[in-house]
Enzyme design. Structure first.
Site, PDB file in Angstrom:
ATOM      1  N   ALA A  60       0.858  -1.184   0.000  1.00  0.00           N
ATOM      2  CA  ALA A  60       0.000   0.000   0.000  1.00  0.00           C
ATOM      3  C   ALA A  60       0.894   1.234   0.000  1.00  0.00           C
ATOM      4  CB  ALA A  60      -0.863  -0.016   1.253  1.00  0.00           C
ATOM      5  N   GLY A  99       0.375  -5.163   0.737  1.00  0.00           N
ATOM      6  CA  GLY A  99      -0.823  -5.157  -0.110  1.00  0.00           C
ATOM      7  C   GLY A  99      -0.541  -5.788  -1.468  1.00  0.00           C
ATOM      8  N   GLU A 102      -0.990  -9.325  -1.022  1.00  0.00           N
ATOM      9  CA  GLU A 102      -2.430  -9.609  -0.859  1.00  0.00           C
ATOM     10  C   GLU A 102      -3.127  -9.652  -2.215  1.00  0.00           C
ATOM     11  OE1 GLU A 102      -2.851  -6.580   2.166  1.00  0.00           O
ATOM     12  OE2 GLU A 102      -3.430  -8.099   3.622  1.00  0.00           O
ATOM     13  N   GLU A 122       4.219  -5.447   7.031  1.00  0.00           N
ATOM     14  CA  GLU A 122       3.349  -4.520   7.765  1.00  0.00           C
ATOM     15  C   GLU A 122       3.714  -4.383   9.237  1.00  0.00           C
ATOM     16  OE1 GLU A 122       2.380  -6.553   5.433  1.00  0.00           O
ATOM     17  OE2 GLU A 122       0.632  -5.794   4.347  1.00  0.00           O
TER      18      GLU A 122
HETATM   19  C1  LIG Z   1      -5.178  -2.540   4.271  1.00  0.00           C
HETATM   20  C2  LIG Z   1      -3.687  -2.300   4.337  1.00  0.00           C
HETATM   21  C3  LIG Z   1      -3.026  -2.985   3.247  1.00  0.00           C
HETATM   22  C4  LIG Z   1      -1.744  -3.048   3.058  1.00  0.00           C
HETATM   23  C5  LIG Z   1      -0.728  -2.608   3.985  1.00  0.00           C
HETATM   24  C6  LIG Z   1       0.586  -2.434   3.279  1.00  0.00           C
HETATM   25  O1  LIG Z   1       0.789  -2.838   2.172  1.00  0.00           O
HETATM   26  S1  LIG Z   1       1.718  -1.586   4.161  1.00  0.00           S
HETATM   27  C7  LIG Z   1       3.074  -1.445   3.064  1.00  0.00           C
HETATM   28  C8  LIG Z   1       3.815  -2.698   2.971  1.00  0.00           C
HETATM   29  N1  LIG Z   1       4.996  -2.519   2.189  1.00  0.00           N
HETATM   30  C9  LIG Z   1       6.109  -2.072   2.715  1.00  0.00           C
HETATM   31  O2  LIG Z   1       6.224  -1.833   3.902  1.00  0.00           O
HETATM   32  C10 LIG Z   1       7.269  -1.905   1.783  1.00  0.00           C
HETATM   33  C11 LIG Z   1       8.008  -0.664   2.118  1.00  0.00           C
HETATM   34  N2  LIG Z   1       9.101  -0.439   1.194  1.00  0.00           N
HETATM   35  C12 LIG Z   1      10.264  -1.094   1.299  1.00  0.00           C
HETATM   36  O3  LIG Z   1      10.474  -1.941   2.129  1.00  0.00           O
HETATM   37  C13 LIG Z   1      11.331  -0.680   0.340  1.00  0.00           C
HETATM   38  O4  LIG Z   1      11.017   0.583  -0.133  1.00  0.00           O
HETATM   39  C14 LIG Z   1      11.494  -1.654  -0.857  1.00  0.00           C
HETATM   40  C15 LIG Z   1      10.208  -1.865  -1.594  1.00  0.00           C
HETATM   41  C16 LIG Z   1      12.042  -2.992  -0.353  1.00  0.00           C
HETATM   42  C17 LIG Z   1      12.516  -1.019  -1.839  1.00  0.00           C
HETATM   43  O5  LIG Z   1      13.689  -0.692  -1.127  1.00  0.00           O
HETATM   44  P1  LIG Z   1      14.773   0.300  -1.753  1.00  0.00           P
HETATM   45  O6  LIG Z   1      15.864   0.386  -0.761  1.00  0.00           O
HETATM   46  O7  LIG Z   1      15.086  -0.135  -3.110  1.00  0.00           O
HETATM   47  O8  LIG Z   1      14.052   1.703  -1.892  1.00  0.00           O
HETATM   48  P2  LIG Z   1      13.602   2.719  -0.762  1.00  0.00           P
HETATM   49  O9  LIG Z   1      13.198   2.024   0.467  1.00  0.00           O
HETATM   50  O10 LIG Z   1      14.616   3.791  -0.648  1.00  0.00           O
HETATM   51  O11 LIG Z   1      12.269   3.305  -1.392  1.00  0.00           O
HETATM   52  C18 LIG Z   1      12.304   4.119  -2.573  1.00  0.00           C
HETATM   53  C19 LIG Z   1      11.287   5.228  -2.410  1.00  0.00           C
HETATM   54  O12 LIG Z   1       9.980   4.650  -2.399  1.00  0.00           O
HETATM   55  C20 LIG Z   1       9.277   5.047  -1.236  1.00  0.00           C
HETATM   56  N3  LIG Z   1       8.425   3.915  -0.823  1.00  0.00           N
HETATM   57  C21 LIG Z   1       8.800   2.644  -0.710  1.00  0.00           C
HETATM   58  N4  LIG Z   1       7.775   1.882  -0.353  1.00  0.00           N
HETATM   59  C22 LIG Z   1       6.720   2.707  -0.242  1.00  0.00           C
HETATM   60  C23 LIG Z   1       5.361   2.503   0.117  1.00  0.00           C
HETATM   61  N5  LIG Z   1       4.869   1.277   0.370  1.00  0.00           N
HETATM   62  N6  LIG Z   1       4.557   3.563   0.151  1.00  0.00           N
HETATM   63  C24 LIG Z   1       5.023   4.808  -0.156  1.00  0.00           C
HETATM   64  N7  LIG Z   1       6.303   5.068  -0.492  1.00  0.00           N
HETATM   65  C25 LIG Z   1       7.135   4.013  -0.534  1.00  0.00           C
HETATM   66  C26 LIG Z   1      10.360   5.347  -0.218  1.00  0.00           C
HETATM   67  O13 LIG Z   1       9.886   6.211   0.774  1.00  0.00           O
HETATM   68  C27 LIG Z   1      11.424   5.968  -1.083  1.00  0.00           C
HETATM   69  O14 LIG Z   1      11.042   7.305  -1.304  1.00  0.00           O
HETATM   70  P3  LIG Z   1      12.129   8.444  -1.326  1.00  0.00           P
HETATM   71  O15 LIG Z   1      11.331   9.684  -1.516  1.00  0.00           O
HETATM   72  O16 LIG Z   1      13.046   8.123  -2.453  1.00  0.00           O
HETATM   73  O17 LIG Z   1      12.820   8.376   0.004  1.00  0.00           O
END
Ligand SMILES: CC/C=C\CC(=O)SCCNC(=O)CCNC(=O)[C@H](O)C(C)(C)COP(=O)(O)OP(=O)(O)OC[C@H]1O[C@@H](n2cnc3c(N)ncnc32)[C@H](O)[C@@H]1OP(=O)(O)O
Length: 722
Positions: A60, A99, A102, A122
């Site tokens: 998400a 998500g 999911e 999460e």
């Molecule tokens: C009903 C509820 C349903 C669902 C709940 C969920 O899905 S909660 C979200 C679950 N997912 C996560 O927690 C994943 C979070 N992201 C990560 O772990 C990493 O970003 C990832 C995907 C492994 C990639 O890692 P990497 O080191 O390559 O990149 P980085 O972390 O620097 O991310 C790049 C930029 O993307 C932004 N970002 C990443 N994930 C999200 C997200 N889920 N939502 C919004 N934004 C996200 C991150 O902030 C970075 O942004 P920047 O501006 O460049 O700092």
């Protein structure tokens, strides 16, 4: 955000929301519309969901959690996918998380590249997989695996996911064409058991036992966090009929979503990423300055810190020349490095081959001359300015012109060290935290003349060696130790006023720290603090003895020095603030001798002891540090509150579910924090650090709730504009 196209009789829904294809409102809407459209189109036989760019949706959109809800929610989108009459295939690459997983589990089939990873992270955001993830994963992978994956948040390799039934097929090469071939092999309608709601959870027979085992593990490893417990309860509900389980999941999810912990953990997610972005001035900032490549490194000092740093560099694949003049110390250091690496092999964190490869990259040496050609040197010798100045002067002569010279000093002024060289632009602090091969924080410290290129290089190095780099400006103690000094000083005063070490530690451990200040003191060794105090006294021209009560008008507690002089150096001597079964043992026991030392100390000093409340312990420990944190912002030593929070989270084990000290202050309310600091200032006038920071006063008395993102700018604007 979701591109719809057809390839023969297949509808391809390609999610296009860089960088990680997060399931933002437009993506959810696009998926829902795409499924409906494909089902209405008579020519379409099956549907593929795929991500454009680097990944299948990684979850998400976390930034939407704090905003008003818009469009279909993930469950509505998912149910639309599951009820599709035409088979839906999720084609997975990159990181299919939260998500995203999911959506994949609502799909009827899952096919993935071998390099893909799946997971439910999460829990790290203080949440549970709330779009039926807790109900669906146990149906494919069983109760035990689902509980482990959901409570740990770990990313599972595609191969492991295949073994556990999460994926149906692994492919190599072009994911889309492989998925199209897979789609062509499917029946036109969706078999009953491909809709996971129709399948019972696996492992139901042992569910109670699995739940108890998992709960105990969570209580041990994630003590204080609510999310892992709700995750377990939700997974257990997968034993109920699908709708009932999903209802319980919803209730548990909502409980978390509205909890302070989830908000704090989501703040941490963005704070950690913000902390790696740095800005010093218009010329020196992340956008304008590039790192120089670091291919070879040197470390000076084979003590505990130096050896830990060497391990960190070796593990990242960097060759290291370790310099230690004394041959016995050098040998001891090399053995320590081997021991640490062997420990990683024993814990299956690396293979023996990887360990041997690391050791081949290590060159022990006794002369600084051997560092003449390395790209970057990290000095990790004893905390003594003269010694460091001498070493940096020599390095300046020996090393090639481009070599970056770093000091692992934890307190000393980088400008002074830089002045010992003719290349102050290439001198910088790289402050590791003990044990350096474990603690994730790297506090990088720039001096007045440090160049943007040098800063960029060590910030980049931090990432290469898998640390969390945070940039701060030089001053005594930088951010970490400057704030920690307040915390530790208050802890020692609380002992004088009425607490015992275990009582203090218990309160701070219940607050969420992994160990209280006195257990940490025993772990690091009481000789460290003693030597720092003596050095500081020497540098500032005063003396400290066990009778000292005031230093330059400031209250001082000599209790720690009394223990040091009794040979109670902590764990290593089997005695410190606590007693231990034997030197080096971990389990701490209350020592009546320490109680006697404290009581005698108080009696001799004429201190009347009193009962101290939990609230006072927490407030004095945290608010004294927070006040110093605001001063760091005021001085520009820290450029944003997120940096301070990340330093405490990763340097001192501050509880993640409280966000960090500055975030914690924002949740209490700055007006309240300010009032209490004023109260403690009045009560303890002989501790000048209780004088409220100007910045805190400005923010607290502005009459407005100023968001954290504006705190740093508030340090430079006058009150009328707040
Ligand atoms: C009903 C509820 C349903 C669902 C709940 C969920 O899905 S909660 C979200 C679950 N997912 C996560 O927690 C994943 C979070 N992201 C990560 O772990 C990493 O970003 C990832 C995907 C492994 C990639 O890692 P990497 O080191 O390559 O990149 P980085 O972390 O620097 O991310 C790049 C930029 O993307 C932004 N970002 C990443 N994930 C999200 C997200 N889920 N939502 C919004 N934004 C996200 C991150 O902030 C970075 O942004 P920047 O501006 O460049 O700092």
């Amino acid at each position: 955000m979701v591109d719809y196209r057809t390839v023969k009789s297949v509808a391809v829904l390609e999610v296009n929301n860089p960088p990680v294809n997060a399931l933002s409102y437009n993506v959810r809407q696009g998926l829902q519309d795409g499924i409906e459209r494909a089902n209405k189109d008579k020519e379409i036989k099956s549907i593929i969901i795929i991500g454009k760019g680097r990944t299948y949706p990684a979850g998400a959109d976390i930034s939407e959690f704090s905003k008003p809800h818009k469009g279909p929610n993930l469950i509505e989108v998912g149910l639309g996918i599951e009820s599709s009459r035409k088979p839906v295939i999720s084609a997975i690459h990159g990181t299919c998380l939260g998500g995203g997983l999911e959506i994949a589990l609502f799909s009827h089939y899952r096919i993935a590249l071998e390099s893909a990873k799946v997971g439910f992270p999460e829990v790290a955001l203080g949440l549970l997989p709330g779009a039926h993830g807790t109900q669906r994963l146990p149906r494919v992978a069983g109760m035990a695996f689902a509980m482990e994956i959901i409570t740990s948040g770990r990313h599972v390799s595609a191969r492991e996911a295949l073994q556990h039934g999460i994926l149906d097929k692994l492919v190599k090469g072009n994911l889309l064409s492989e998925s199209l071939d897979f789609a062509a092999s499917l029946p036109f309608s969706v078999p009953h058991n491909r809709r996971l709601r129709n399948v019972p959870a696996k492992g139901a027979e042992n569910a109670d036992r699995i739940f108890e085992v998992a709960l105990n593990k969570v209580k041990q490893k994630q003590n204080g966090f609510i999310a892992p417990i709700n995750c377990l309860k939700a997974v257990k509900a997968a034993l109920l009929p699908y709708e009932e389980g999903a209802k319980i999941e919803r209730e548990l999810f909502m409980e978390l979503l509205t909890s302070g912990q989830a908000k704090a953990q989501q703040y941490v997610f963005f704070a950690e990423r913000a902390a790696t972005r740095w800005y010093v001035s218009n010329e020196k900032n992340q956008k304008k300055c590039s790192a120089v490549p670091v291919k070879t490194t040197g470390v000076i000092g084979a003590g505990t810190m130096g050896s830990g740093i060497v391990v960190t560099l070796l593990r990242a694949g960097l060759p290291v020349i370790l310099v230690e003049q004394d041959s016995q110390n050098l040998e001891r250091g090399v053995n320590m490095i081997k021991g640490i690496l062997q420990g990683s092999v024993n814990l299956k964190r690396m293979t023996s081959q990887q360990m041997n490869k690391c050791l081949q990259q290590l060159t022990p040496a006794q002369s600084l001359d051997s560092l003449h050609n390395v790209d970057l040197v990290i000095e990790a010798v004893f905390e003594n300015l003269k010694l460091k100045e001498e070493i940096f002067g020599k390095l300046d002569e020996i090393c090639k012109q481009q070599t970056i010279l770093c000091s692992n000093t934890s307190t000393l002024d980088i400008d002074k060290i830089a002045r010992a060289t003719k290349r102050p632009d290439k001198v910088i602090g790289t402050h590791f935290f003990a044990p350096a091969f474990v603690m994730p924080l790297l506090e990088n410290v720039y001096g007045t003349k440090t160049s943007g290129e040098t800063i960029a290089t060590v910030m980049n190095l931090g990432k290469t060696i898998r640390k969390i780099p945070v940039l701060v400006k030089t001053c005594h103690g930088f951010v970490a130790n400057r704030m920690l000094a307040r915390y530790q000083t208050e802890a020692s005063f609380l002992l004088e006023e009425g607490c015992l070490p275990h009582e203090y530690d218990q309160v701070m451990e219940e607050f969420g720290f992994p160990m209280g200040a006195f257990k940490v003191g025993d772990l690091s060794g009481l000789d460290i603090g003693y030597r720092i105090r003596q050095e500081l006294a020497k540098a500032n021209g005063y003396t400290v003895t066990t009778d000292t009560r005031y230093i330059q008008g400031e209250r001082f507690s000599s209790l720690a020095d009394k223990l040091y002089e009794l040979g109670r150096l902590g764990r290593k001597t089997g005695k410190g603030w606590y007693k231990y079964d034997r030197p080096g043992a971990k389990e701490a026991f209350v020592d009546p001798d320490v109680t006697d030392i404290i009581l005698k100390h108080c009696k001799d000093a004429g201190i009347i002891r009193r009962k101290i409340s939990t609230q006072e312990i927490v407030e004095r420990s945290m608010y004294s540090s927070i006040n110093e944190g605001f001063r760091c912002l005021e001085d520009g030593v820290a450029s944003k509150p997120e940096d301070i929070d990340v330093i405490w989270l990763h340097g001192f084990g501050f509880p993640r579910y409280r966000g960090g000290p500055m975030y914690y202050a924002s949740t209490i309310g700055l007006a309240e924090v300010y009032d209490r600091i004023c109260y403690y200032h009045k009560t303890f006038p002989e501790s000048s650090y209780w004088v409220p920071s100007d910045l805190l006063r400005k923010l607290a008395t502005s009459g407005r709730n100023i968001p954290m993102s504006d705190w740093s700018t508030a340090a430079t604007v006058n009150k009328s504009r707040l």
